[in-house]
Design a protein around this motif. Structure first.
Motif, PDB file in Angstrom:
ATOM      1  N   GLN A  54       0.664  -1.340   0.013  1.00  0.00           N
ATOM      2  CA  GLN A  54      -0.045   0.116   0.121  1.00  0.00           C
ATOM      3  C   GLN A  54       0.847   1.227   0.198  1.00  0.00           C
ATOM      4  O   GLN A  54       0.630   2.149  -0.597  1.00  0.00           O
ATOM      5  CB  GLN A  54      -0.916   0.094   1.118  1.00  0.00           C
ATOM      6  CG  GLN A  54      -1.907   0.922   1.080  1.00  0.00           C
ATOM      7  CD  GLN A  54      -2.941   1.258  -0.067  1.00  0.00           C
ATOM      8  OE1 GLN A  54      -3.498   0.182  -0.365  1.00  0.00           O
ATOM      9  NE2 GLN A  54      -2.784   1.944  -0.745  1.00  0.00           N
ATOM     10  N   ASP A  83       3.515  -9.666  -6.174  1.00  0.00           N
ATOM     11  CA  ASP A  83       2.224  -9.998  -5.688  1.00  0.00           C
ATOM     12  C   ASP A  83       1.261  -9.431  -6.770  1.00  0.00           C
ATOM     13  O   ASP A  83       0.466  -8.614  -6.315  1.00  0.00           O
ATOM     14  CB  ASP A  83       1.954  -9.789  -4.166  1.00  0.00           C
ATOM     15  CG  ASP A  83       0.609 -10.340  -3.623  1.00  0.00           C
ATOM     16  OD1 ASP A  83       0.080 -11.049  -4.561  1.00  0.00           O
ATOM     17  OD2 ASP A  83       0.241 -10.262  -2.583  1.00  0.00           O
ATOM     18  N   ARG A  84       1.122 -10.157  -7.712  1.00  0.00           N
ATOM     19  CA  ARG A  84       0.228  -9.606  -8.733  1.00  0.00           C
ATOM     20  C   ARG A  84      -1.158  -9.683  -8.231  1.00  0.00           C
ATOM     21  O   ARG A  84      -1.832  -8.521  -8.648  1.00  0.00           O
ATOM     22  CB  ARG A  84       0.374 -10.694 -10.020  1.00  0.00           C
ATOM     23  CG  ARG A  84      -0.659 -10.096 -11.218  1.00  0.00           C
ATOM     24  CD  ARG A  84      -0.476 -10.701 -12.206  1.00  0.00           C
ATOM     25  NE  ARG A  84      -1.375 -10.357 -13.263  1.00  0.00           N
ATOM     26  CZ  ARG A  84      -2.025 -11.047 -14.249  1.00  0.00           C
ATOM     27  NH1 ARG A  84      -1.164 -12.217 -14.548  1.00  0.00           N
ATOM     28  NH2 ARG A  84      -2.786 -10.659 -15.158  1.00  0.00           N
ATOM     29  N   LYS A  85      -1.657 -10.419  -7.641  1.00  0.00           N
ATOM     30  CA  LYS A  85      -2.997 -10.282  -7.082  1.00  0.00           C
ATOM     31  C   LYS A  85      -3.321  -9.311  -6.062  1.00  0.00           C
ATOM     32  O   LYS A  85      -4.547  -9.128  -5.520  1.00  0.00           O
ATOM     33  CB  LYS A  85      -3.475 -11.795  -6.643  1.00  0.00           C
ATOM     34  CG  LYS A  85      -3.165 -12.892  -7.692  1.00  0.00           C
ATOM     35  CD  LYS A  85      -4.260 -12.640  -8.784  1.00  0.00           C
ATOM     36  CE  LYS A  85      -4.100 -13.817  -9.834  1.00  0.00           C
ATOM     37  NZ  LYS A  85      -4.864 -13.406 -11.017  1.00  0.00           N
ATOM     38  N   TRP A  86      -2.394  -8.630  -5.363  1.00  0.00           N
ATOM     39  CA  TRP A  86      -2.422  -7.811  -4.412  1.00  0.00           C
ATOM     40  C   TRP A  86      -3.565  -6.799  -4.666  1.00  0.00           C
ATOM     41  O   TRP A  86      -3.574  -6.420  -5.871  1.00  0.00           O
ATOM     42  CB  TRP A  86      -1.304  -7.136  -3.897  1.00  0.00           C
ATOM     43  CG  TRP A  86      -1.444  -5.984  -3.060  1.00  0.00           C
ATOM     44  CD1 TRP A  86      -1.416  -5.986  -1.419  1.00  0.00           C
ATOM     45  CD2 TRP A  86      -1.560  -4.640  -3.262  1.00  0.00           C
ATOM     46  NE1 TRP A  86      -1.784  -4.942  -0.957  1.00  0.00           N
ATOM     47  CE2 TRP A  86      -1.685  -4.036  -2.145  1.00  0.00           C
ATOM     48  CE3 TRP A  86      -1.635  -3.747  -4.417  1.00  0.00           C
ATOM     49  CZ2 TRP A  86      -1.890  -2.491  -1.850  1.00  0.00           C
ATOM     50  CZ3 TRP A  86      -1.759  -2.322  -4.247  1.00  0.00           C
ATOM     51  CH2 TRP A  86      -1.904  -1.839  -3.234  1.00  0.00           C
ATOM     52  N   ASN A  87      -4.567  -6.522  -3.849  1.00  0.00           N
ATOM     53  CA  ASN A  87      -5.582  -5.465  -3.823  1.00  0.00           C
ATOM     54  C   ASN A  87      -6.349  -5.820  -5.168  1.00  0.00           C
ATOM     55  O   ASN A  87      -6.519  -4.794  -5.887  1.00  0.00           O
ATOM     56  CB  ASN A  87      -5.133  -4.174  -3.790  1.00  0.00           C
ATOM     57  CG  ASN A  87      -6.158  -3.292  -3.405  1.00  0.00           C
ATOM     58  OD1 ASN A  87      -7.244  -3.319  -2.883  1.00  0.00           O
ATOM     59  ND2 ASN A  87      -5.744  -1.801  -3.813  1.00  0.00           N
ATOM     60  N   GLU A  88      -6.603  -6.818  -5.399  1.00  0.00           N
ATOM     61  CA  GLU A  88      -7.475  -7.412  -6.653  1.00  0.00           C
ATOM     62  C   GLU A  88      -6.721  -6.753  -8.090  1.00  0.00           C
ATOM     63  O   GLU A  88      -7.444  -6.235  -8.654  1.00  0.00           O
ATOM     64  CB  GLU A  88      -8.844  -6.732  -6.499  1.00  0.00           C
ATOM     65  CG  GLU A  88      -9.663  -7.309  -5.329  1.00  0.00           C
ATOM     66  CD  GLU A  88     -10.908  -6.751  -5.299  1.00  0.00           C
ATOM     67  OE1 GLU A  88     -11.727  -6.222  -6.087  1.00  0.00           O
ATOM     68  OE2 GLU A  88     -11.801  -7.244  -4.227  1.00  0.00           O
ATOM     69  N   ASP A  89      -5.548  -7.119  -7.982  1.00  0.00           N
ATOM     70  CA  ASP A  89      -4.661  -6.728  -9.181  1.00  0.00           C
ATOM     71  C   ASP A  89      -4.621  -5.270  -9.275  1.00  0.00           C
ATOM     72  O   ASP A  89      -4.501  -4.716 -10.552  1.00  0.00           O
ATOM     73  CB  ASP A  89      -5.380  -7.410 -10.591  1.00  0.00           C
ATOM     74  CG  ASP A  89      -4.404  -7.700 -11.648  1.00  0.00           C
ATOM     75  OD1 ASP A  89      -3.164  -7.700 -11.112  1.00  0.00           O
ATOM     76  OD2 ASP A  89      -4.788  -8.032 -12.779  1.00  0.00           O
ATOM     77  N   GLY A  90      -4.584  -4.655  -8.308  1.00  0.00           N
ATOM     78  CA  GLY A  90      -4.545  -3.249  -8.020  1.00  0.00           C
ATOM     79  C   GLY A  90      -3.214  -2.320  -8.655  1.00  0.00           C
ATOM     80  O   GLY A  90      -3.442  -1.430  -9.504  1.00  0.00           O
ATOM     81  N   LYS A  93      -3.909  -2.409 -12.558  1.00  0.00           N
ATOM     82  CA  LYS A  93      -4.884  -1.684 -13.017  1.00  0.00           C
ATOM     83  C   LYS A  93      -4.492  -0.180 -12.893  1.00  0.00           C
ATOM     84  O   LYS A  93      -4.772   0.775 -13.759  1.00  0.00           O
ATOM     85  CB  LYS A  93      -6.106  -1.767 -11.889  1.00  0.00           C
ATOM     86  CG  LYS A  93      -6.782  -3.218 -12.388  1.00  0.00           C
ATOM     87  CD  LYS A  93      -8.080  -3.233 -11.321  1.00  0.00           C
ATOM     88  CE  LYS A  93      -8.441  -4.709 -11.323  1.00  0.00           C
ATOM     89  NZ  LYS A  93      -9.642  -4.735 -10.478  1.00  0.00           N
TER      90      LYS A  93
END
Length: 122
Positions: A54, A83-90, A93
Motif C-alpha cells: 500500500q 504479488d500480482r493479485k494484491w488488492n485485486e490486481d490493483g 490496474k
C-alpha cells in the motif's frame, strides 16, 4: 478544456472518445494524488518495509503526480512482480490508468506497457 464531439459515428467520434477517456483518467489520477502523503514519508515507509504494497502504491501515485512517471512505473511493477493479485490486481490496474492518462504515444506509456507485458506473459 475538452470539447467533445457530437454523437455521430466516425473517426472524429472515436478520437473524441479516446481524448475524453484520457481526460477522465488524468482527472482520476490527479484526485488520487490528493489522498496520499508526501513523497518523503512514503519513501521512508517503503524503505522500512519493502513488502508494504500500500505504501509503495501510494508512493507511485505521488511520484506520478510530481511528474516522475518512470519511477511511478518502477514501484507499481515491483508490486506486480512480488504479488500480482494484491488488492485485486490493483498495481496492474493503476498502471493501465496511468497509461491511459499519459496517452498511447507517451514514452513512459510505451516503456511501461512493454515492461508490464514481459512480466505478465513470461
Amino acid at each position: 478544456m475538452i470539447f467533445c464531439c457530437n454523437s455521430s459515428i466516425g473517426p472524429t467520434s472515436l478520437a473524441c472518445s479516446a481524448s475524453s477517456s484520457a481526460a477522465r483518467a488524468a482527472l482520476e489520477v490527479s484526485e488520487q494524488a490528493k489522498a496520499v502523503g508526501p513523497i518523503a514519508d512514503l519513501e521512508a515507509k517503503v524503505a522500512a518495509n519493502p513488502l508494504d504494497h500500500q505504501a509503495r502504491f501510494d508512493l507511485a501515485v505521488a511520484l506520478n503526480a510530481s511528474g516522475k512517471r518512470a519511477e511511478a512505473v518502477d514501484h507499481l511493477m515491483e508490486i506486480v512482480k512480488r504479488d500480482r493479485k494484491w488488492n485485486e490486481d490493483g498495481a496492474r490496474k493503476q498502471l493501465v490508468q496511468f497509461f491511459e492518462a499519459w496517452g498511447p504515444t507517451d514514452e513512459a506509456t510505451i516503456a511501461g506497457r512493454k515492461r508490464l507485458s514481459s512480466v505478465l506473459f513470461s
